[in-house]
Design an enzyme around this catalytic site. Structure first.
Site, short mmCIF file in Angstrom:
data_model
loop_
_atom_site.label_atom_id
_atom_site.label_comp_id
_atom_site.label_asym_id
_atom_site.label_seq_id
_atom_site.Cartn_x
_atom_site.Cartn_y
_atom_site.Cartn_z
N PRO A 1 -18.75 15.37 6.84
CA PRO A 1 -18.54 15.78 8.34
C PRO A 1 -19.30 15.21 9.00
CG PRO A 1 -19.51 17.56 7.43
CD PRO A 1 -19.59 16.17 6.05
N GLY A 2 -18.88 14.35 10.15
CA GLY A 2 -19.61 14.58 11.77
C GLY A 2 -19.29 15.00 12.68
N ARG B 1 -15.34 7.09 25.15
CA ARG B 1 -14.78 7.52 24.60
C ARG B 1 -13.23 7.65 25.44
NH1 ARG B 1 -14.07 12.01 22.59
NH2 ARG B 1 -13.31 10.93 20.17
N TYR C 1 -10.46 4.94 23.98
CA TYR C 1 -9.61 5.30 22.88
C TYR C 1 -8.41 6.11 23.95
CZ TYR C 1 -13.61 5.74 19.80
OH TYR C 1 -14.40 5.11 18.75
N CYS D 1 -18.78 -2.24 36.73
CA CYS D 1 -18.34 -2.79 37.49
C CYS D 1 -17.07 -2.83 36.43
CB CYS D 1 -19.20 -3.89 37.49
SG CYS D 1 -20.11 -3.73 38.33
N GLU D 2 -15.87 -2.24 36.10
CA GLU D 2 -14.75 -1.78 34.84
C GLU D 2 -13.84 -0.89 36.03
OE1 GLU D 2 -14.50 -3.43 31.31
OE2 GLU D 2 -16.37 -4.56 31.44
N TYR E 1 -20.27 10.74 18.70
CA TYR E 1 -19.70 9.36 18.68
C TYR E 1 -19.84 9.13 20.60
CZ TYR E 1 -17.68 9.76 14.70
OH TYR E 1 -17.29 10.36 12.91
N1 LLP Z 1 -17.55 9.81 6.43
C1 LLP Z 1 -17.30 7.88 7.20
C2 LLP Z 1 -16.69 7.58 5.82
C3 LLP Z 1 -16.65 7.60 8.70
O1 LLP Z 1 -15.79 6.34 8.59
C4 LLP Z 1 -16.71 8.83 8.98
C5 LLP Z 1 -16.08 8.21 10.72
C6 LLP Z 1 -17.09 10.03 8.67
C7 LLP Z 1 -17.24 10.15 7.51
C8 LLP Z 1 -17.11 10.83 9.68
O2 LLP Z 1 -15.77 11.48 10.49
P1 LLP Z 1 -15.95 12.78 11.14
O3 LLP Z 1 -15.92 13.38 10.48
O4 LLP Z 1 -16.86 12.63 12.35
O5 LLP Z 1 -14.31 12.51 11.58
N2 LLP Z 1 -15.76 7.00 17.34
C9 LLP Z 1 -14.82 7.27 16.80
C10 LLP Z 1 -14.87 7.68 16.05
C11 LLP Z 1 -14.98 6.81 14.37
C12 LLP Z 1 -15.11 7.90 13.16
C13 LLP Z 1 -15.96 6.60 12.51
N3 LLP Z 1 -15.87 6.95 10.57
C14 LLP Z 1 -14.74 8.35 18.32
O6 LLP Z 1 -14.89 8.59 19.19
O7 LLP Z 1 -13.56 9.20 18.45
#
Ligand code: LLP
Length: 417
Positions: free
Chosen positions: A274-275, A312, A316, A346-347, A374
């Site tokens: 988890p992140g 973000r 996105y 500047c965008e 992120y």
């Molecule tokens: N494990 C792997 C292999 C991943 O590629 C990722 C995220 C995670 C775990 C963690 O995922 P989470 O629990 O945070 O959803 N920059 C984008 C999100 C990119 C996700 C990349 N991979 C944003 O700001 O929404």
């Protein structure tokens, strides 16, 4: 739940008023609540208690050393994707056997460093990568544990850029490729294939795509077991969604209740990555209003943070709530309610929020909510803007855990020829 709340008219992080942090440390400023981070980590841990999984916090999401340390000190491992993240993992003394390493493009140097550190396993994403790790392990005269990343061909409902478990993405390998690798495993003399990994995507609010993917893993594991192949680990990745606006994401508990029965049947040691769930709502970006610009077509609140600090919304179309740090009664935009909150870059794509109803005046602070994930980790120096400072609130105190960059930081490593 998070620890950013209004008391009367002022926004607080835990017991500290955000306005005083902004005055003390300047803006743009990321503020993180250690209480929220720990609380969210504990929620996942409690929900999956029965399985005693290894929780590998995904370092890419917020790789500030103090944030990583907070989790590692509480038993978390780390999910890394680069040599740089391995370097950070070492700085926070993450035990090697709690590190998993994914990424479709690991370089030889990165692979060698991770082998030398003795990480738990690499998550391998392609056949050539498998051959490369095998060759490097042979060179280093060692045997390396790896997991294979399975692309389960499921498409969760989320932004297309962060779907990773669908067929057309660059991630993982299909079931047939995986089976072939297992059957030919003896040709990889320096690899132990010990695990299987999935990560279907990010900001996923329902359990359906996980269940679909885990069911496919179950079938695969059963087929392998009939061939006499047994595994140790099943890494189900990350992806749990959070509330930015009106989302109603599953809680850690409801998610666990849904997937636990299947995971028990598969009966491998479970790894979670988890992140966002842990840090997303544990951070805000504090920014100052520089100018209020009223044009015949649109109103703009011009602030001192831009897409270089938080990309973000631009990348996105992501929504982040924006609130005044002190709710006051100035109605400078009284006649013209909705305004875009934009940065100095500047965008035209440089915005933090569109059509917002905000009553502000020059010099006010605004908080961009849910900016713990992120956000700083995707920030840049575009337009030669020094990156923001980061503050961690912990035990009633505010710690500067990354100082604001200076102009000399901007040109570090450059030369004039
Ligand atoms: N494990 C792997 C292999 C991943 O590629 C990722 C995220 C995670 C775990 C963690 O995922 P989470 O629990 O945070 O959803 N920059 C984008 C999100 C990119 C996700 C990349 N991979 C944003 O700001 O929404």
């Amino acid at each position: 739940m998070h620890d950013f709340c209004f008391r009367k008219n002022s926004l607080y992080c835990e017991d500290l008023p955000v306005a005083s942090l902004a005055k003390r440390f300047g803006t743009p400023l990321f503020v993180y609540s250690s209480k929220t981070i720990i609380d969210h980590y504990s929620k996942i841990k409690a929900a999956f208690k029965k399985l005693d999984p290894l929780i590998c916090y995904s370092a890419k999401v917020n790789s500030n050393l103090s944030v990583m340390k907070l989790l590692v000190a509480r038993g978390a491992g780390l999910d890394i994707v680069s040599g740089g993240e391995l370097y950070r993992a070492r700085l926070v003394n993450c035990p090697a056997k709690k590190i998993v390493y994914a990424s479709v493009g690991k370089t030889d140097r990165e692979i060698k460093e991770a082998i030398s550190y003795g990480i738990l396993m690499f998550t391998v994403e392609s056949l050539p990568e498998l051959a490369r790790i095998n060759a490097l392990a042979k060179k280093l005269r060692t045997k390396v544990d790896i997991g294979l990343r399975f692309n389960p061909e499921v498409k969760p409902k989320t932004h297309s850029y962060i779907v990773t478990g669908a067929k057309e993405t660059k991630f993982g390998m299909d079931a047939d490729t995986l089976k072939n690798i297992f059957l030919r495993r003896r040709s990889y003399s320096h690899l132990n294939i010990v695990g299987i990994h999935i990560h279907v995507g990010s900001q996923i609010t329902e359990s359906k795509p996980y269940l679909a993917a885990i069911k496919k893993v179950k079938i695969l594991v059963q087929q392998l077991s009939r061939e006499g192949i047994s595994l140790k680990f099943f890494d189900i990745g990350g992806g749990l969604g959070i509330i930015y606006d009106k989302e109603k994401p599953q809680t850690a508990k409801t998610f666990a209740e849904k997937v636990l029965p299947l995971l028990k049947e598969i009966s491998l040691k479970v790894i979670l990555e988890p992140g966002r769930f842990i840090v997303g709502n544990a951070g805000i970006l504090v920014t100052k209003v520089l100018y209020l610009k009223d044009t015949s077509r649109k109103k703009f609140i011009i602030v001192d943070s831009g897409m270089n600090d938080l990309i973000r919304p631009s990348l996105y179309g992501a929504y982040h709530k924006i609130v005044p740090v002190n709710k006051n009664s100035n109605f400078e935009f009284r006649n013209s309610k909705l305004a875009d909150v934009v940065g100095p870059i500047c965008e035209s794509g440089d915005f933090l929020g569109k059509d917002r109803d905000l009553n502000v005046k020059e010099g006010d602070f605004l908080a961009v909510m849910a900016a713990g994930a992120y956000s700083f980790s995707m920030s840049s120096n575009y337009n030669s803007r020094p990156r923001a400072a980061e503050v961690l609130v912990k035990n009633g105190k505010a710690y500067l855990v990354r100082r604001r960059e200076s102009y000399t930081d901007l040109v570090k490593g450059e030369s004039i020829r």
